[in-house]
Write an enzyme that holds these catalytic residues in place. Structure first.
Site, PDB file in Angstrom:
ATOM      1  N   GLU A  89     -10.819  -0.141  -1.497  1.00  0.00           N
ATOM      2  CA  GLU A  89     -10.219   0.682  -0.317  1.00  0.00           C
ATOM      3  C   GLU A  89     -11.306   2.265  -1.259  1.00  0.00           C
ATOM      4  O   GLU A  89     -11.195   2.621  -2.472  1.00  0.00           O
ATOM      5  CB  GLU A  89      -9.201   1.127  -0.070  1.00  0.00           C
ATOM      6  CG  GLU A  89      -8.980   2.183   1.083  1.00  0.00           C
ATOM      7  CD  GLU A  89      -7.159   2.391   1.332  1.00  0.00           C
ATOM      8  OE1 GLU A  89      -7.225   3.282   2.209  1.00  0.00           O
ATOM      9  OE2 GLU A  89      -6.650   1.418   0.546  1.00  0.00           O
ATOM     10  N   ARG A  90     -12.153   3.149  -0.858  1.00  0.00           N
ATOM     11  CA  ARG A  90     -12.610   4.295  -0.801  1.00  0.00           C
ATOM     12  C   ARG A  90     -12.062   5.202  -0.977  1.00  0.00           C
ATOM     13  O   ARG A  90     -11.173   5.982  -0.503  1.00  0.00           O
ATOM     14  CB  ARG A  90     -13.203   4.935   1.068  1.00  0.00           C
ATOM     15  CG  ARG A  90     -14.069   6.716   0.295  1.00  0.00           C
ATOM     16  CD  ARG A  90     -14.841   6.362   2.176  1.00  0.00           C
ATOM     17  NE  ARG A  90     -13.811   6.971   2.995  1.00  0.00           N
ATOM     18  CZ  ARG A  90     -13.874   7.348   4.082  1.00  0.00           C
ATOM     19  NH1 ARG A  90     -15.432   8.065   4.590  1.00  0.00           N
ATOM     20  NH2 ARG A  90     -12.773   7.881   4.666  1.00  0.00           N
ATOM     21  N   ASN A 146     -11.636   5.555  10.020  1.00  0.00           N
ATOM     22  CA  ASN A 146     -12.500   5.426   9.230  1.00  0.00           C
ATOM     23  C   ASN A 146     -14.212   4.434   9.289  1.00  0.00           C
ATOM     24  O   ASN A 146     -13.792   4.022   9.764  1.00  0.00           O
ATOM     25  CB  ASN A 146     -12.222   5.624   7.421  1.00  0.00           C
ATOM     26  CG  ASN A 146     -10.731   4.810   7.432  1.00  0.00           C
ATOM     27  OD1 ASN A 146     -10.790   3.574   8.410  1.00  0.00           O
ATOM     28  ND2 ASN A 146      -9.755   4.394   6.936  1.00  0.00           N
ATOM     29  N   GLY A 175      -8.671  -1.299   7.612  1.00  0.00           N
ATOM     30  CA  GLY A 175      -9.014  -2.110   7.325  1.00  0.00           C
ATOM     31  C   GLY A 175      -8.815  -3.781   7.793  1.00  0.00           C
ATOM     32  O   GLY A 175      -9.792  -4.645   8.377  1.00  0.00           O
ATOM     33  N   ASN A 211       1.340  -1.339  -0.007  1.00  0.00           N
ATOM     34  CA  ASN A 211       0.008   0.198  -0.005  1.00  0.00           C
ATOM     35  C   ASN A 211       0.893   1.091  -0.171  1.00  0.00           C
ATOM     36  O   ASN A 211       1.601   1.404   1.189  1.00  0.00           O
ATOM     37  CB  ASN A 211      -0.740  -0.322   1.529  1.00  0.00           C
ATOM     38  CG  ASN A 211      -2.088   1.187   1.328  1.00  0.00           C
ATOM     39  OD1 ASN A 211      -2.124   1.579   2.326  1.00  0.00           O
ATOM     40  ND2 ASN A 211      -2.619   1.799   0.041  1.00  0.00           N
ATOM     41  N   CYS A 271      -4.932  -3.234   3.779  1.00  0.00           N
ATOM     42  CA  CYS A 271      -5.241  -1.889   4.001  1.00  0.00           C
ATOM     43  C   CYS A 271      -4.853  -1.968   5.834  1.00  0.00           C
ATOM     44  O   CYS A 271      -5.457  -2.714   6.281  1.00  0.00           O
ATOM     45  CB  CYS A 271      -6.992  -1.398   3.396  1.00  0.00           C
ATOM     46  SG  CYS A 271      -7.459   0.103   4.230  1.00  0.00           S
ATOM     47  N   GLY A 272      -4.011  -0.768   6.346  1.00  0.00           N
ATOM     48  CA  GLY A 272      -4.251  -1.415   7.871  1.00  0.00           C
ATOM     49  C   GLY A 272      -5.337  -0.624   8.874  1.00  0.00           C
ATOM     50  O   GLY A 272      -5.603  -1.840   9.458  1.00  0.00           O
ATOM     51  N   ASN A 294      -6.860  10.255  -0.986  1.00  0.00           N
ATOM     52  CA  ASN A 294      -6.248   9.282  -1.638  1.00  0.00           C
ATOM     53  C   ASN A 294      -6.388   9.735  -2.959  1.00  0.00           C
ATOM     54  O   ASN A 294      -6.457  10.989  -3.283  1.00  0.00           O
ATOM     55  CB  ASN A 294      -7.631   8.735  -1.631  1.00  0.00           C
ATOM     56  CG  ASN A 294      -7.993   7.698  -0.563  1.00  0.00           C
ATOM     57  OD1 ASN A 294      -7.316   7.561   0.338  1.00  0.00           O
ATOM     58  ND2 ASN A 294      -9.349   8.011  -0.201  1.00  0.00           N
ATOM     59  N   CYS A 352      -5.426   6.350   8.490  1.00  0.00           N
ATOM     60  CA  CYS A 352      -4.862   5.174   7.373  1.00  0.00           C
ATOM     61  C   CYS A 352      -3.415   3.858   8.353  1.00  0.00           C
ATOM     62  O   CYS A 352      -2.728   5.051   8.395  1.00  0.00           O
ATOM     63  CB  CYS A 352      -3.730   6.018   6.086  1.00  0.00           C
ATOM     64  SG  CYS A 352      -2.799   4.487   4.550  1.00  0.00           S
ATOM     65  N   GLY A 353      -3.728   3.101   8.421  1.00  0.00           N
ATOM     66  CA  GLY A 353      -3.168   2.781   8.963  1.00  0.00           C
ATOM     67  C   GLY A 353      -0.856   2.133   8.500  1.00  0.00           C
ATOM     68  O   GLY A 353      -0.719   2.533   9.397  1.00  0.00           O
ATOM     69  N   HIS A 410     -15.453   1.146   7.782  1.00  0.00           N
ATOM     70  CA  HIS A 410     -15.982   0.193   7.319  1.00  0.00           C
ATOM     71  C   HIS A 410     -16.855  -1.212   7.278  1.00  0.00           C
ATOM     72  O   HIS A 410     -17.442  -1.247   8.013  1.00  0.00           O
ATOM     73  CB  HIS A 410     -14.499  -0.910   8.094  1.00  0.00           C
ATOM     74  CG  HIS A 410     -12.883  -0.252   7.747  1.00  0.00           C
ATOM     75  ND1 HIS A 410     -12.047  -0.923   6.605  1.00  0.00           N
ATOM     76  CD2 HIS A 410     -12.200   1.210   8.314  1.00  0.00           C
ATOM     77  CE1 HIS A 410     -11.027   0.062   6.398  1.00  0.00           C
ATOM     78  NE2 HIS A 410     -11.323   0.922   7.296  1.00  0.00           N
TER      79      HIS A 410
END
Length: 267
Positions: free
Chosen positions: A198-199, A147, A210, A13, A207-208, A64, A73-74, A149
């Site tokens: 991912e949005r 965020n 996620g 990512n 995706c962290g 994004n 964002c992880g 999910h």
């Protein structure tokens, strides 16, 4: 005006990180899109802009690839912590703590939120098992980890066309701020296989947030026990959580290269 940037990634990512603490770098949605473009720009899933913060070591803004600004964002948090040494990072999704770990960087992501208005949803529903569905994907869990999910548990990931369904679910009117879409397959008593739409970015290698949301949803349903190894196309993350506690995410962060570019080249 020339600006310096760092290209980094967390399990594939990837990010363009711009440190604007010493010198202002004006980033607009259109400019973020141009920088993120993989054919005509630098190329990344997200552009990360570092700024000064009065309550933390620094502040982190996240754009994004489509130019939309998001809260958390992880994977980027781990990259920023490794790059700068920051231990307290201010984001639109809240303050987070970071510390070095044997497997890379550990991020304290804070406590997950489950209220329908905290996701947010357009109207009140049971977020533990949403009574809605999309082409056979049903009984999802919704969780906010900085965020929003939605998490679906399926028998086999390969049987679902996430690239087609992801944008449909992301932009459903049920989610007024859009949503990240997670498909997970339980692979063991403490392990999951995960793919994420991912949005604002589409399919990503990792995706962290996620991984955090999915591990929390699986623990909450009694499908796995912590710590959970979440395997994504780009690699593995370790997620620890117990009800009432903060989520702790551990994984690698990689610096690829440093470069310079002309800001005006991106609009």
């Amino acid at each position: 005006m020339r600006f310096a940037f760092h290209k980094m990634h967390g399990l594939g990512n990837d990010f363009v990180v711009i440190d604007a603490r010493a010198e202002d770098v004006a980033v607009t949605p259109a400019r973020a899109r141009a920088i993120a473009d993989r054919q005509t720009g630098i190329g990344c899933d997200q552009l990360i802009l570092l700024e000064q913060s009065e309550r933390a070591d620094l502040s982190m803004r996240i754009f994004n690839a489509d130019g939309s600004e998001v809260e958390q964002c992880g994977n980027a948090l781990r990259c920023v912590a490794q790059l700068t040494g920051a231990r307290r990072i201010d984001t639109a999704g809240g303050l987070v703590e970071a510390e070095p770990a044997a497997a890379g960087i550990t991020i304290d992501m804070g406590a997950p939120r489950f209220g329908w208005e905290e996701i947010p949803l357009a109207y009140a529903l049971d977020t533990a098992a949403l009574p809605v569905g999309w082409e056979g994907l049903e009984q999802a869990t919704a969780v906010n980890v900085g965020n929003p999910h939605i998490v679906f548990f399926v028998p086999a990931l390969d049987a679902v066309d996430l690239e087609r369904l992801g944008p449909i679910i992301e932009q459903d009117p049920l989610f007024p701020e859009r949503i990240n879409v997670n498909l997970a397959e339980v692979t063991g008593p403490s392990s999951l296989w995960l793919r994420v739409w991912e949005r604002g970015a589409g399919l990503t290698r990792a995706c962290g947030t996620g991984a955090c949301a999915t591990a929390v949803a699986a623990i909450r349903r009694g499908l796995v026990s912590a710590p959970v190894t979440v395997s994504l196309p780009g690699g593995d993350l370790s997620i620890g959580w117990a009800p009432g506690d903060s989520i702790r995410m551990t994984g690698p962060a990689t610096h690829v290269f440093t470069g310079e570019a002309e800001l005006e080249a991106f609009g």
